[in-house]
Design an enzyme around this catalytic site. Sequence first.
Site, PDB file in Angstrom:
ATOM      1  CG  ASP A 140      -1.906  -1.167   1.188  1.00 41.63           C
ATOM      2  OD1 ASP A 140      -2.240  -1.627   0.085  1.00 41.63           O
ATOM      3  OD2 ASP A 140      -2.296  -1.634   2.270  1.00 41.63           O
ATOM      4  CE  LYS A 175       2.318  -2.397  -4.351  1.00 41.10           C
ATOM      5  NZ  LYS A 175       2.098  -2.034  -2.932  1.00 41.10           N
ATOM      6  N   GLY A 214      -4.582  -4.120  -3.848  1.00 38.31           N
ATOM      7  CA  GLY A 214      -5.555  -3.073  -4.165  1.00 38.31           C
ATOM      8  C   GLY A 214      -4.750  -1.847  -4.531  1.00 38.31           C
ATOM      9  CG  HIS A 215      -1.970  -1.896  -7.026  1.00 38.46           C
ATOM     10  ND1 HIS A 215      -1.022  -2.400  -7.879  1.00 38.46           N
ATOM     11  CD2 HIS A 215      -1.741  -2.488  -5.827  1.00 38.46           C
ATOM     12  CE1 HIS A 215      -0.264  -3.265  -7.210  1.00 38.46           C
ATOM     13  NE2 HIS A 215      -0.687  -3.345  -5.975  1.00 38.46           N
ATOM     14  CD  GLN A 253       0.695  -8.827  -2.574  1.00 35.46           C
ATOM     15  OE1 GLN A 253       1.366  -9.497  -3.344  1.00 35.46           O
ATOM     16  NE2 GLN A 253      -0.540  -8.494  -2.848  1.00 35.46           N
TER      17      GLN A 253
HETATM   18  P1  GDP Z   1      -0.734   0.404  -3.561  1.00 40.36           P
HETATM   19  O1  GDP Z   1      -1.357  -0.870  -3.119  1.00 40.36           O
HETATM   20  O2  GDP Z   1       0.738   0.440  -3.323  1.00 40.36           O
HETATM   21  O3  GDP Z   1      -1.069   0.773  -4.983  1.00 40.36           O
HETATM   22  O4  GDP Z   1      -1.361   1.544  -2.626  1.00 40.36           O
HETATM   23  P2  GDP Z   1      -2.915   1.696  -2.208  1.00 40.36           P
HETATM   24  O5  GDP Z   1      -3.669   2.198  -3.366  1.00 40.36           O
HETATM   25  O6  GDP Z   1      -3.411   0.470  -1.548  1.00 40.36           O
HETATM   26  O7  GDP Z   1      -2.801   2.773  -1.056  1.00 40.36           O
HETATM   27  C1  GDP Z   1      -2.285   4.038  -1.273  1.00 40.36           C
HETATM   28  C2  GDP Z   1      -3.356   5.056  -0.883  1.00 40.36           C
HETATM   29  O8  GDP Z   1      -2.766   6.339  -0.762  1.00 40.36           O
HETATM   30  C3  GDP Z   1      -4.428   5.226  -1.948  1.00 40.36           C
HETATM   31  O9  GDP Z   1      -5.634   5.560  -1.324  1.00 40.36           O
HETATM   32  C4  GDP Z   1      -3.909   6.387  -2.792  1.00 40.36           C
HETATM   33  O10 GDP Z   1      -4.944   7.092  -3.446  1.00 40.36           O
HETATM   34  C5  GDP Z   1      -3.281   7.246  -1.732  1.00 40.36           C
HETATM   35  N1  GDP Z   1      -2.113   8.030  -2.155  1.00 40.36           N
HETATM   36  C6  GDP Z   1      -1.139   7.708  -3.045  1.00 40.36           C
HETATM   37  N2  GDP Z   1      -0.184   8.651  -3.054  1.00 40.36           N
HETATM   38  C7  GDP Z   1      -0.552   9.599  -2.168  1.00 40.36           C
HETATM   39  C8  GDP Z   1       0.041  10.809  -1.711  1.00 40.36           C
HETATM   40  O11 GDP Z   1       1.120  11.212  -2.105  1.00 40.36           O
HETATM   41  N3  GDP Z   1      -0.650  11.516  -0.754  1.00 40.36           N
HETATM   42  C9  GDP Z   1      -1.848  11.095  -0.259  1.00 40.36           C
HETATM   43  N4  GDP Z   1      -2.426  11.845   0.661  1.00 40.36           N
HETATM   44  N5  GDP Z   1      -2.432   9.956  -0.664  1.00 40.36           N
HETATM   45  C10 GDP Z   1      -1.796   9.212  -1.597  1.00 40.36           C
HETATM   46  P1  IMO Z   2      -0.905  -4.128  -2.297  1.00 42.32           P
HETATM   47  O1  IMO Z   2      -0.455  -4.681  -3.623  1.00 42.32           O
HETATM   48  C1  IMO Z   2      -0.986  -4.546   2.051  1.00 42.32           C
HETATM   49  C2  IMO Z   2      -1.104  -8.610   3.650  1.00 42.32           C
HETATM   50  C3  IMO Z   2      -2.360  -9.062   4.353  1.00 42.32           C
HETATM   51  C4  IMO Z   2      -1.775 -10.058   5.342  1.00 42.32           C
HETATM   52  C5  IMO Z   2      -0.661 -10.714   4.544  1.00 42.32           C
HETATM   53  C6  IMO Z   2      -1.054 -12.028   3.876  1.00 42.32           C
HETATM   54  O2  IMO Z   2      -2.200  -3.407  -2.362  1.00 42.32           O
HETATM   55  O3  IMO Z   2       0.184  -3.353  -1.643  1.00 42.32           O
HETATM   56  P2  IMO Z   2      -2.592 -12.713   1.820  1.00 42.32           P
HETATM   57  O4  IMO Z   2      -4.005 -12.377   1.510  1.00 42.32           O
HETATM   58  O5  IMO Z   2      -1.620 -12.273   0.785  1.00 42.32           O
HETATM   59  O6  IMO Z   2      -2.393 -14.151   2.190  1.00 42.32           O
HETATM   60  O7  IMO Z   2      -2.269 -11.873   3.163  1.00 42.32           O
HETATM   61  O8  IMO Z   2      -0.293  -9.778   3.540  1.00 42.32           O
HETATM   62  N1  IMO Z   2      -1.312  -8.105   2.278  1.00 42.32           N
HETATM   63  C7  IMO Z   2      -1.218  -6.809   1.940  1.00 42.32           C
HETATM   64  N2  IMO Z   2      -1.032  -5.718   2.698  1.00 42.32           N
HETATM   65  N3  IMO Z   2      -1.084  -4.429   0.707  1.00 42.32           N
HETATM   66  C8  IMO Z   2      -1.252  -5.515  -0.077  1.00 42.32           C
HETATM   67  O9  IMO Z   2      -1.223  -5.451  -1.424  1.00 42.32           O
HETATM   68  C9  IMO Z   2      -1.369  -6.773   0.547  1.00 42.32           C
HETATM   69  N4  IMO Z   2      -1.563  -8.036   0.088  1.00 42.32           N
HETATM   70  C10 IMO Z   2      -1.513  -8.821   1.147  1.00 42.32           C
HETATM   71  O10 IMO Z   2      -2.985  -7.994   5.003  1.00 42.32           O
HETATM   72  O11 IMO Z   2      -1.182  -9.378   6.420  1.00 42.32           O
HETATM   73 MG    MG Z   3      -2.887  -1.545  -1.848  1.00 45.07          MG
END
Ligand code: GDP
Ligand code: IMO
Ligand code: MG
Length: 427
Positions: A13, A16, A40-41, A222
């Site tokens: 998270d 990416k 979840g991207h 991840q």
């Molecule tokens: P990913 O899994 O690495 O793609 O990241 P996620 O989408 O799960 O989580 C990142 C969260 O931070 C999302 O809700 C994005 O919209 C938000 N986000 C990304 N970059 C920034 C930033 O620079 N500032 C803020 N405030 N939010 C951001």
């Molecule tokens: P993105 O790509 C954050 C965590 C789960 C749990 C562990 C194992 O959005 O960054 P799993 O379902 O893979 O067996 O869970 O890994 N986890 C993540 N945490 N971002 C993710 O993906 C994750 N994918 C799995 O919360 O602790």
């Molecule tokens: Mg994510």
Amino acid sequence: MAVDILLGLQWGDEGKGKIVDVLAPTYDMVARFQGGPNAGHTLEFEGTKHVLHQIPSGIFHPHIQNVIGNGVVLDPIVFQIEMQKLQDRGVDAAKNLFISKKAALILPSHKVLDRVSEEALGSGKIGSTLKGIGPTYQDKIGRVGLRVGDILAPDFKDRYNKLVDRHRKMVEFYGQTLEIAEQEQQFFAALEYLRTLKLADTEYLINEALQSGKRILAEGAQGSLLDIDFGTYPFVTSSTTMVAGACTGLGVAPKYIGEVYGIFKAYCTRVGSGPFPTELLNEEGEAIRQAGREFGSTTGRPRRCGWVDLPTLKYSIMLNGVTQLNMMKADVLTDFDTIKVCTHYRLPNGDITDQLPHSLEAGELEPVYEELPGWRVDLNKIDLVDELPEAFKNYLSFIESHLHAPITIVSVGPDRKSTLKREAEKV
Ligand code: GDP
Ligand code: IMO
Ligand code: MG
């Protein structure tokens, strides 16, 4: 030409999806190499927020080919819903999407197995997303799994039944019964849809693109601290989330790896169980959670929040050969007078180290912090790198000097446009 790789250096998270979307216009192909619907991207542009789980984050750029590689575990039901959502928003995802015939299939029974095995772990549970990731990778490594290409075989149903029988016995071992009639219907309908798409030997597609000079970006899911080998085992996911995973998960030889973008938050989060040395279990952690809207993109769970942890970042950078760093979400720290940075750990014998001990559990180490002045300026309002406040520039330099890698992108908001590119300074 080379394959550049973008991956998370923390526990996922990091942002990416956003940066893949920002970098995408300079690439011809974006490829996912591991993970599945546990990811979840999030991408935000033109006032709309999109969350992708299995589809690569290059999908909104019509000139880009998007690949779901062989290292991915694919849930056809989740996938069909995701495709439908894109279509509803006017994105013709099917046109530019290629799915590896070698990608592993997540069956409804895998999701049940994920749940019952987590329940059996009780308080020691991993905190899995319950998307069937672990059981599907187990079957892959155990050489009994089904792959996307298998859905084209005439005996697919027999092979499916055989595997589900096996799962039924496993579920019974846990004292439960396998009831998946409804999900099975959805699954087979989703397979009908999957058969209409471009199922391919994507390793050829990728290597041919490489040879013809195309630019390829591999999108990690991840983060490195969730890696099956080097993460905080057993509180990890079941795939290789690091650079090596891109080689095996796409069919790319190591000599073709180019830039490695390592993404990290200006602080740190984790969702699910497991050690987290810099976790803030106080109002500061809550303040970060609220300001950063730190709730899971896949499960909605509140994310655990803490200060940035340099020993873990150094570890991830070392193992991935990171060439450029991207700092995300610095805008979230506006309200802090001082920002803490964990530079070292103190071990139980009093030694100070910046290396990771075998266990990161609380009793095994204590973070050593340095305090830096906060910037108290809304970074989201800043459009030019030169206009960044001095205190924030100091924060960047401090981190670069410890990590020995340049921070070339600073993200100051969720939108595509809230992205500042910096010249790579010598560090
Ligand atoms: P990913 O899994 O690495 O793609 O990241 P996620 O989408 O799960 O989580 C990142 C969260 O931070 C999302 O809700 C994005 O919209 C938000 N986000 C990304 N970059 C920034 C930033 O620079 N500032 C803020 N405030 N939010 C951001
Ligand atoms: P993105 O790509 C954050 C965590 C789960 C749990 C562990 C194992 O959005 O960054 P799993 O379902 O893979 O067996 O869970 O890994 N986890 C993540 N945490 N971002 C993710 O993906 C994750 N994918 C799995 O919360 O602790
Ligand atoms: Mg994510």
